[in-house]
Motif scaffolding. Sequence first.
Motif, PDB file in Angstrom:
ATOM      1  N   MET A  69      39.506   1.521  27.803  1.00  0.00           N
ATOM      2  CA  MET A  69      38.180   1.792  28.355  1.00  0.00           C
ATOM      3  C   MET A  69      38.034   3.262  28.749  1.00  0.00           C
ATOM      4  O   MET A  69      37.035   3.917  28.407  1.00  0.00           O
ATOM      5  CB  MET A  69      37.923   0.896  29.572  1.00  0.00           C
ATOM      6  N   TYR A  70      39.042   3.787  29.441  1.00  0.00           N
ATOM      7  CA  TYR A  70      38.931   5.179  29.867  1.00  0.00           C
ATOM      8  C   TYR A  70      39.264   6.153  28.741  1.00  0.00           C
ATOM      9  O   TYR A  70      38.862   7.323  28.793  1.00  0.00           O
ATOM     10  CB  TYR A  70      39.780   5.413  31.117  1.00  0.00           C
ATOM     11  N   GLY A  71      39.943   5.666  27.709  1.00  0.00           N
ATOM     12  CA  GLY A  71      40.080   6.477  26.504  1.00  0.00           C
ATOM     13  C   GLY A  71      38.717   6.670  25.852  1.00  0.00           C
ATOM     14  O   GLY A  71      38.370   7.777  25.401  1.00  0.00           O
ATOM     15  N   ALA A  72      37.922   5.589  25.828  1.00  0.00           N
ATOM     16  CA  ALA A  72      36.559   5.681  25.292  1.00  0.00           C
ATOM     17  C   ALA A  72      35.689   6.573  26.178  1.00  0.00           C
ATOM     18  O   ALA A  72      34.852   7.344  25.680  1.00  0.00           O
ATOM     19  CB  ALA A  72      35.954   4.282  25.186  1.00  0.00           C
ATOM     20  N   TYR A  73      35.885   6.476  27.491  1.00  0.00           N
ATOM     21  CA  TYR A  73      35.172   7.346  28.446  1.00  0.00           C
ATOM     22  C   TYR A  73      35.468   8.817  28.147  1.00  0.00           C
ATOM     23  O   TYR A  73      34.557   9.658  28.084  1.00  0.00           O
ATOM     24  CB  TYR A  73      35.606   6.970  29.862  1.00  0.00           C
ATOM     25  N   ALA A  74      36.740   9.127  27.946  1.00  0.00           N
ATOM     26  CA  ALA A  74      37.131  10.509  27.655  1.00  0.00           C
ATOM     27  C   ALA A  74      36.536  10.978  26.333  1.00  0.00           C
ATOM     28  O   ALA A  74      36.115  12.136  26.195  1.00  0.00           O
ATOM     29  CB  ALA A  74      38.657  10.616  27.625  1.00  0.00           C
TER      30      ALA A  74
ATOM     31  N   LYS B 151      47.144  21.260  39.774  1.00  0.00           N
ATOM     32  CA  LYS B 151      47.980  20.519  38.835  1.00  0.00           C
ATOM     33  C   LYS B 151      49.448  20.687  39.197  1.00  0.00           C
ATOM     34  O   LYS B 151      49.889  21.788  39.520  1.00  0.00           O
ATOM     35  CB  LYS B 151      47.745  21.008  37.403  1.00  0.00           C
ATOM     36  N   PRO B 152      50.211  19.598  39.142  1.00  0.00           N
ATOM     37  CA  PRO B 152      51.654  19.707  39.406  1.00  0.00           C
ATOM     38  C   PRO B 152      52.322  20.640  38.401  1.00  0.00           C
ATOM     39  O   PRO B 152      51.838  20.809  37.271  1.00  0.00           O
ATOM     40  CB  PRO B 152      52.153  18.265  39.232  1.00  0.00           C
TER      41      PRO B 152
ATOM     42  N   TYR C 108      42.237  15.170  36.636  1.00  0.00           N
ATOM     43  CA  TYR C 108      42.059  16.573  36.251  1.00  0.00           C
ATOM     44  C   TYR C 108      41.089  16.749  35.076  1.00  0.00           C
ATOM     45  O   TYR C 108      41.018  17.839  34.498  1.00  0.00           O
ATOM     46  CB  TYR C 108      43.420  17.181  35.895  1.00  0.00           C
ATOM     47  N   ASN C 109      40.372  15.689  34.720  1.00  0.00           N
ATOM     48  CA  ASN C 109      39.440  15.746  33.585  1.00  0.00           C
ATOM     49  C   ASN C 109      40.137  16.199  32.305  1.00  0.00           C
ATOM     50  O   ASN C 109      39.535  16.894  31.463  1.00  0.00           O
ATOM     51  CB  ASN C 109      38.260  16.687  33.884  1.00  0.00           C
ATOM     52  N   ASP C 110      41.381  15.817  32.164  1.00  0.00           N
ATOM     53  CA  ASP C 110      42.158  16.170  30.973  1.00  0.00           C
ATOM     54  C   ASP C 110      41.917  15.081  29.927  1.00  0.00           C
ATOM     55  O   ASP C 110      42.711  14.153  29.764  1.00  0.00           O
ATOM     56  CB  ASP C 110      43.644  16.269  31.336  1.00  0.00           C
ATOM     57  N   TYR C 111      40.816  15.214  29.221  1.00  0.00           N
ATOM     58  CA  TYR C 111      40.387  14.151  28.316  1.00  0.00           C
ATOM     59  C   TYR C 111      41.317  13.987  27.115  1.00  0.00           C
ATOM     60  O   TYR C 111      41.494  12.874  26.614  1.00  0.00           O
ATOM     61  CB  TYR C 111      38.952  14.420  27.859  1.00  0.00           C
ATOM     62  N   ASP C 112      41.924  15.070  26.652  1.00  0.00           N
ATOM     63  CA  ASP C 112      42.861  14.959  25.529  1.00  0.00           C
ATOM     64  C   ASP C 112      44.037  14.052  25.884  1.00  0.00           C
ATOM     65  O   ASP C 112      44.462  13.214  25.078  1.00  0.00           O
ATOM     66  CB  ASP C 112      43.382  16.343  25.129  1.00  0.00           C
ATOM     67  N   THR C 113      44.564  14.224  27.093  1.00  0.00           N
ATOM     68  CA  THR C 113      45.701  13.400  27.513  1.00  0.00           C
ATOM     69  C   THR C 113      45.287  11.953  27.717  1.00  0.00           C
ATOM     70  O   THR C 113      46.030  11.025  27.367  1.00  0.00           O
ATOM     71  CB  THR C 113      46.315  13.965  28.813  1.00  0.00           C
ATOM     72  N   VAL C 114      44.103  11.733  28.266  1.00  0.00           N
ATOM     73  CA  VAL C 114      43.612  10.360  28.453  1.00  0.00           C
ATOM     74  C   VAL C 114      43.496   9.657  27.102  1.00  0.00           C
ATOM     75  O   VAL C 114      43.900   8.495  26.946  1.00  0.00           O
ATOM     76  CB  VAL C 114      42.244  10.360  29.170  1.00  0.00           C
ATOM     77  N   ILE C 115      42.976  10.368  26.125  1.00  0.00           N
ATOM     78  CA  ILE C 115      42.818   9.790  24.782  1.00  0.00           C
ATOM     79  C   ILE C 115      44.178   9.519  24.146  1.00  0.00           C
ATOM     80  O   ILE C 115      44.389   8.471  23.518  1.00  0.00           O
ATOM     81  CB  ILE C 115      41.978  10.733  23.894  1.00  0.00           C
TER      82      ILE C 115
ATOM     83  N   ARG D 170      30.397  10.537  38.032  1.00  0.00           N
ATOM     84  CA  ARG D 170      30.735  11.802  37.380  1.00  0.00           C
ATOM     85  C   ARG D 170      29.833  12.046  36.166  1.00  0.00           C
ATOM     86  O   ARG D 170      29.362  13.163  35.936  1.00  0.00           O
ATOM     87  CB  ARG D 170      32.204  11.771  36.945  1.00  0.00           C
ATOM     88  N   ALA D 171      29.600  10.993  35.397  1.00  0.00           N
ATOM     89  CA  ALA D 171      28.742  11.128  34.220  1.00  0.00           C
ATOM     90  C   ALA D 171      27.300  11.420  34.630  1.00  0.00           C
ATOM     91  O   ALA D 171      26.611  12.248  34.006  1.00  0.00           O
ATOM     92  CB  ALA D 171      28.807   9.860  33.375  1.00  0.00           C
TER      93      ALA D 171
END
Length: 292
Positions: A168-173, A247-248, A133-140, A207-208
């Motif tokens: 790695m994906y935290g850094a991506y976000a 989103k659920p 869902y491109n929810d970068y805050d949650t990924v971080i 995506r990037a």
Amino acid sequence: MLLAYRFREYIIIQGGRIIPNNDLVFQGVMAAIIISALAYIKQKKVLHLELNRYAFRECWPDKGLSRYLSFVPTALRKQMLWSVTQYNFGCIFFRLGKIDKAAKCLALMQESSTTAYNMLLALHLKHYIALYYNDYDTVISCANEASVIYPKVRHTTWNNKIFGDLQMYGAYANCFKNNAPQQVYSVLQSPQERPMDEVERQYYLYRAAIVLNDLESAERFKRYVMDNAGTTWYGQAVRENFVPENKPVNYPGYIIRTEMINSPSKVDNSRLKHMLLGVLIVLLFYIVPRLL
């Protein structure tokens, strides 16, 4: 009376043993126990390898699901590690694109995940759904919480991989949060050993590239994903008509309390039965030879 006398006489003759002191009987019992244990271990190893291959290594989560479903009826008759089972199903559903079902598995982990290991698994599944869902805050936040939990878990190959994914994906976000999507190329520059992980990496590079309007690179990443995505949702996601799931209702579905992060349980409650069974087996190995 005569029967009781004969039995007492028999016990005396056998040196206090109920069962005759017969080496062949003892060897037969021990052989049966060992053969049964080895057969169980072999069956469990085969299942683990198949599940790991189809659900976590190769891009065939549908096959992973069928293998796992064939195992569940047997496992239900025994003691299951529910958090691990929920994590496995959640990851399989996620890769099939059934995000709502994956989120339900994650929600179930709220109660079953009390150890550091279980919480690390839950964060791994949670970050997958957040990326969808491109929810970068949650990924971080998943990456940050994993940094606190990771020192408290055994550093096995799988745990190391999970922690690496989260970071790695935290850094991506963070690249997108900081309006620096061009840095994604650097963050995701290392090819992954597992085909599934490599497809995921190529998808997020795609995506990037789309955001950067780097059409040549985007086409290259897209082609790789389409050719190698198998039955995962990534192959559909790079097509123009892809519509992501809503989103659920309970999104994000899993929240770790601060006290749980700082003081996780030492033992998974679902392991207690296994521990008691282990103690019983040890006692049997100690007692049985004295009856023979």
